[in-house]
Design a protein around this motif. Structure first.
Motif, PDB file in Angstrom:
ATOM      1  N   SER A  27       0.780  -1.231  -0.052  1.00 36.44           N
ATOM      2  CA  SER A  27      -0.047  -0.031   0.072  1.00 36.44           C
ATOM      3  C   SER A  27       0.958   1.230   0.086  1.00 36.44           C
ATOM      4  O   SER A  27       1.972   1.090   0.275  1.00 36.44           O
ATOM      5  CB  SER A  27      -0.914  -0.089   1.285  1.00 36.44           C
ATOM      6  N   TYR A  28       0.262   2.317  -0.300  1.00 32.72           N
ATOM      7  CA  TYR A  28       1.057   3.469  -0.392  1.00 32.72           C
ATOM      8  C   TYR A  28      -0.288   4.753   0.171  1.00 32.72           C
ATOM      9  O   TYR A  28      -1.249   4.449   0.006  1.00 32.72           O
ATOM     10  CB  TYR A  28       1.640   3.906  -1.690  1.00 32.72           C
ATOM     11  N   GLU A  29       0.421   5.848   0.305  1.00 35.13           N
ATOM     12  CA  GLU A  29      -0.357   7.044   0.939  1.00 35.13           C
ATOM     13  C   GLU A  29       0.463   8.128  -0.009  1.00 35.13           C
ATOM     14  O   GLU A  29       1.474   8.508   0.198  1.00 35.13           O
ATOM     15  CB  GLU A  29      -0.121   7.387   2.380  1.00 35.13           C
ATOM     16  N   SER A  30      -0.457   8.869  -0.728  1.00 37.09           N
ATOM     17  CA  SER A  30      -0.036  10.028  -1.366  1.00 37.09           C
ATOM     18  C   SER A  30       0.011  11.456  -0.504  1.00 37.09           C
ATOM     19  O   SER A  30      -0.932  11.374   0.482  1.00 37.09           O
ATOM     20  CB  SER A  30      -0.777  10.566  -2.571  1.00 37.09           C
ATOM     21  N   PRO A  31       0.700  12.445  -0.860  1.00 33.14           N
ATOM     22  CA  PRO A  31       0.890  13.413  -0.254  1.00 33.14           C
ATOM     23  C   PRO A  31      -0.573  14.279   0.041  1.00 33.14           C
ATOM     24  O   PRO A  31      -1.081  14.733   1.183  1.00 33.14           O
ATOM     25  CB  PRO A  31       1.570  14.499  -1.063  1.00 33.14           C
ATOM     26  N   GLU A  32      -1.633  14.245  -0.878  1.00 30.08           N
ATOM     27  CA  GLU A  32      -2.736  14.318  -0.894  1.00 30.08           C
ATOM     28  C   GLU A  32      -3.557  13.864   0.332  1.00 30.08           C
ATOM     29  O   GLU A  32      -4.423  14.220   1.013  1.00 30.08           O
ATOM     30  CB  GLU A  32      -3.817  14.348  -2.211  1.00 30.08           C
ATOM     31  N   ASP A  33      -3.180  12.604   0.529  1.00 32.10           N
ATOM     32  CA  ASP A  33      -4.130  11.977   1.344  1.00 32.10           C
ATOM     33  C   ASP A  33      -3.170  11.633   3.006  1.00 32.10           C
ATOM     34  O   ASP A  33      -3.836  11.480   3.951  1.00 32.10           O
ATOM     35  CB  ASP A  33      -4.190  10.345   1.013  1.00 32.10           C
ATOM     36  N   SER A  34      -2.095  12.024   2.937  1.00 32.63           N
ATOM     37  CA  SER A  34      -1.244  12.035   4.102  1.00 32.63           C
ATOM     38  C   SER A  34      -1.491  13.026   5.098  1.00 32.63           C
ATOM     39  O   SER A  34      -1.664  14.351   4.462  1.00 32.63           O
ATOM     40  CB  SER A  34       0.142  11.678   4.143  1.00 32.63           C
ATOM     41  N   GLU A  35      -1.143  12.981   6.479  1.00 32.20           N
ATOM     42  CA  GLU A  35      -1.561  14.249   7.304  1.00 32.20           C
ATOM     43  C   GLU A  35      -0.447  15.060   7.324  1.00 32.20           C
ATOM     44  O   GLU A  35      -0.459  16.358   7.434  1.00 32.20           O
ATOM     45  CB  GLU A  35      -1.821  13.743   8.693  1.00 32.20           C
ATOM     46  N   ASP A  36       0.868  14.625   6.788  1.00 28.72           N
ATOM     47  CA  ASP A  36       2.077  15.479   6.834  1.00 28.72           C
ATOM     48  C   ASP A  36       2.473  15.854   5.497  1.00 28.72           C
ATOM     49  O   ASP A  36       3.328  16.683   5.247  1.00 28.72           O
ATOM     50  CB  ASP A  36       3.159  14.853   7.211  1.00 28.72           C
ATOM     51  N   GLY A  37       1.633  15.606   4.444  1.00 33.14           N
ATOM     52  CA  GLY A  37       1.978  15.898   3.042  1.00 33.14           C
ATOM     53  C   GLY A  37       3.037  15.440   2.276  1.00 33.14           C
ATOM     54  O   GLY A  37       3.572  15.865   1.203  1.00 33.14           O
ATOM     55  N   HIS A  38       3.335  14.234   2.901  1.00 32.65           N
ATOM     56  CA  HIS A  38       4.527  13.236   2.170  1.00 32.65           C
ATOM     57  C   HIS A  38       4.040  11.953   1.618  1.00 32.65           C
ATOM     58  O   HIS A  38       2.630  11.428   2.069  1.00 32.65           O
ATOM     59  CB  HIS A  38       5.677  13.102   3.157  1.00 32.65           C
ATOM     60  N   TRP A  39       4.663  11.383   0.801  1.00 33.53           N
ATOM     61  CA  TRP A  39       4.373   9.906   0.361  1.00 33.53           C
ATOM     62  C   TRP A  39       4.808   9.151   1.312  1.00 33.53           C
ATOM     63  O   TRP A  39       6.154   9.303   2.202  1.00 33.53           O
ATOM     64  CB  TRP A  39       5.263   9.743  -0.866  1.00 33.53           C
ATOM     65  N   TRP A  40       4.065   8.102   1.489  1.00 32.06           N
ATOM     66  CA  TRP A  40       4.388   6.873   2.437  1.00 32.06           C
ATOM     67  C   TRP A  40       4.174   5.411   1.727  1.00 32.06           C
ATOM     68  O   TRP A  40       3.388   5.621   0.874  1.00 32.06           O
ATOM     69  CB  TRP A  40       3.360   6.696   3.813  1.00 32.06           C
TER      70      TRP A  40
END
Length: 67
Positions: A27-40
Motif C-alpha cells: 500500500s501507499y499514501e499520497s501527499p494529498e491523503d497523508s496528514e504530513d503532506g508526504h508519500w508513504w
C-alpha cells in the motif's frame, strides 16, 4: 518521489540509516491523503525474519529499486 509506481512490486529500500529492506509493496499514501503532506509506502518485509510490515515515508528513503 512518487511511491505509487512501486505498488504490488518487490522492492529494495535503503533507508537514511543504511538499513536495507526487501519486500512487496502492499500500500501507499499520497501527499494529498497523508496528514504530513508526504508519500508513504508499506511493504511486507521478506529479508528480516518476523519483522512483518514496514511503513516508511519518502523522507526516510535513501534509495528504492524494483527487484
Amino acid at each position: 518521489m512518487m511511491l505509487n509506481q512501486y505498488f504490488g512490486k518487490i522492492v529494495e529500500i535503503t533507508d537514511i540509516d543504511d538499513n536495507v529492506w526487501i519486500g512487496k509493496a502492499v500500500s501507499y499514501e499520497s501527499p494529498e491523503d497523508s496528514e504530513d503532506g508526504h508519500w508513504w509506502i508499506d511493504i511486507i518485509v521478506e529479508n528480516k525474519k518476523d519483522f512483518g510490515e514496514l511503513t516508511i515515508s519518502e523522507e526516510e528513503i535513501k534509495s528504492i529499486n524494483v527487484r
